[in-house]
Design an enzyme around this catalytic site. Structure first.
Site, PDB file in Angstrom:
ATOM      1  N   GLU A 127      -3.377   2.031  -7.387  1.00 40.17           N
ATOM      2  CA  GLU A 127      -3.753   3.124  -6.490  1.00 40.17           C
ATOM      3  C   GLU A 127      -2.769   4.269  -6.680  1.00 40.17           C
ATOM      4  O   GLU A 127      -1.723   4.318  -6.001  1.00 40.17           O
ATOM      5  CB  GLU A 127      -3.703   2.642  -5.038  1.00 40.17           C
ATOM      6  CG  GLU A 127      -4.667   1.516  -4.732  1.00 40.17           C
ATOM      7  CD  GLU A 127      -5.125   1.570  -3.276  1.00 40.17           C
ATOM      8  OE1 GLU A 127      -6.305   1.805  -3.047  1.00 40.17           O
ATOM      9  OE2 GLU A 127      -4.286   1.414  -2.381  1.00 40.17           O
TER      10      GLU A 127
ATOM     11  N   HIS B  44       0.855  -1.185   0.000  1.00 40.65           N
ATOM     12  CA  HIS B  44       0.000   0.000   0.000  1.00 40.65           C
ATOM     13  C   HIS B  44       0.893   1.238   0.000  1.00 40.65           C
ATOM     14  O   HIS B  44       1.993   1.227   0.578  1.00 40.65           O
ATOM     15  CB  HIS B  44      -0.919   0.008   1.232  1.00 40.65           C
ATOM     16  CG  HIS B  44      -1.894   1.147   1.208  1.00 40.65           C
ATOM     17  ND1 HIS B  44      -1.576   2.391   1.698  1.00 40.65           N
ATOM     18  CD2 HIS B  44      -3.142   1.251   0.716  1.00 40.65           C
ATOM     19  CE1 HIS B  44      -2.607   3.207   1.511  1.00 40.65           C
ATOM     20  NE2 HIS B  44      -3.575   2.537   0.916  1.00 40.65           N
TER      21      HIS B  44
HETATM   22  C1  PEP Z   1      -6.511   3.861   0.114  1.00 40.65           C
HETATM   23  O1  PEP Z   1      -5.956   4.413   1.041  1.00 40.65           O
HETATM   24  O2  PEP Z   1      -6.045   2.810  -0.358  1.00 40.65           O
HETATM   25  C2  PEP Z   1      -7.710   4.442  -0.466  1.00 40.65           C
HETATM   26  C3  PEP Z   1      -8.129   3.969  -1.601  1.00 40.65           C
HETATM   27  O3  PEP Z   1      -8.285   5.445   0.245  1.00 40.65           O
HETATM   28  P1  PEP Z   1      -9.440   6.467  -0.207  1.00 40.65           P
HETATM   29  O4  PEP Z   1     -10.497   5.699  -0.957  1.00 40.65           O
HETATM   30  O5  PEP Z   1      -9.950   7.041   1.055  1.00 40.65           O
HETATM   31  O6  PEP Z   1      -8.778   7.479  -1.095  1.00 40.65           O
END
Ligand code: PEP
Length: 262
Positions: free
Chosen positions: A170, A98
């Site tokens: 992400e 992450h």
């Molecule tokens: C994350 O931290 O992986 C995430 C997707 O958070 P958010 O949806 O709050 O941006």
């Protein structure tokens, strides 16, 4: 062909044990009717909640995962969690890489490669998160960064382990309170790039690896994100931490995907 859809959340360092169990039970009840052959729902709570959650929650309905894991089974690794300890809980998923692990705690691609290998060797569905940061996006090197993260992190995988590999795209600039969500068009382009790299690495089997999008997913953008051809699921933070809201988001996304298939 219809794709299987994945919806999940990492609870980060939020919710104590009671709050986690209440949330998980609410989500389990609210989503009972959803066919798990078509939809996988998963939650990744804090380590301290996992023991109780693994007793109280039916993992055929809500898969449970850990937010991190050490590559070694035991040893002088103060503060780390062993794959054997996670196996003891009967968890299905291990999330690795992450953005906060990479950027706040300094985990690099080499460390993640050892963790991915260990996680798959211990039989966990392994969710590797990848994504470029804002500066890398500005320099227009996002594809190169994704390529390095994937080719390094996944370099030791055996073909028979591929069915247990998931990827989450992400982008770092899209995550959290200060994040701005990627447009569906941008996310699709990056998912397609990730798919290309996976196919380069694993041939036709690379087509079957689920790629989830995460980064400021909300009730509105979930509908358009899920209809993109290379987006197989949504990995949601803040908009998932209320069970009713997450259930609503999941159903909106499913309806939107189903409409797009007709
Ligand atoms: C994350 O931290 O992986 C995430 C997707 O958070 P958010 O949806 O709050 O941006």
């Amino acid at each position: 062909m219809k794709k299987k859809l994945y919806f999940g959340s990492n609870l980060k360092m939020y919710k104590n044990i009671n709050e986690t169990i209440t949330y998980l039970k609410q989500l389990q009840n609210a989503t009972l009717d959803l066919n798990r052959l078509e939809y996988t729902i998963f939650i990744i709570p804090s380590f301290t909640s996992l023991h109780q959650a693994s007793k109280d929650i039916n993992q055929d309905l809500i898969w449970l995962g850990a937010q991190n894991m050490c590559w070694a089974e035991q040893g002088q690794f103060t503060g780390e969690i062993s794959p054997l300890m996670l196996q003891e809980l009967g968890l299905k998923i291990v999330e690795l890489g992450h953005s906060e692990r990479r950027h706040v705690f300094g985990e690099d691609n080499q460390i993640l490669q050892k963790k991915v290998t260990a996680s798959l060797e211990h039989g966990f569905t392994t969710l590797l998160c990848v994504g470029e940061n804002e500066q890398e996006k500005e320099f227009d090197i996002s594809n190169e960064i994704l390529r390095i993260q994937l080719k390094t992190g996944l370099s030791d995988i055996k073909e028979e382990q591929l069915p247990k590999l998931w990827i989450a795209y992400e982008p770092v600039w899209a995550i959290g309170v200060n994040g701005k969500p990627a447009t569906a068009e941008y996310a699709q382009k990056k998912h397609s790039e990730i798919r290309t790299v996976l196919e380069e690495m694993f041939g036709a089997k690379g087509k079957e690896i689920p790629i989830l999008y995460g980064g400021s997913v909300n009730l509105q953008n979930a509908e358009v994100l899920i209809t993109q051809p290379d987006i197989d699921g949504l990995f949601v933070g803040r908009s998932a931490w209320n069970a009713e809201e997450f259930n609503h988001l999941i159903r909106n996304a499913i309806n939107s995907y189903q409409k797009s298939c007709t």
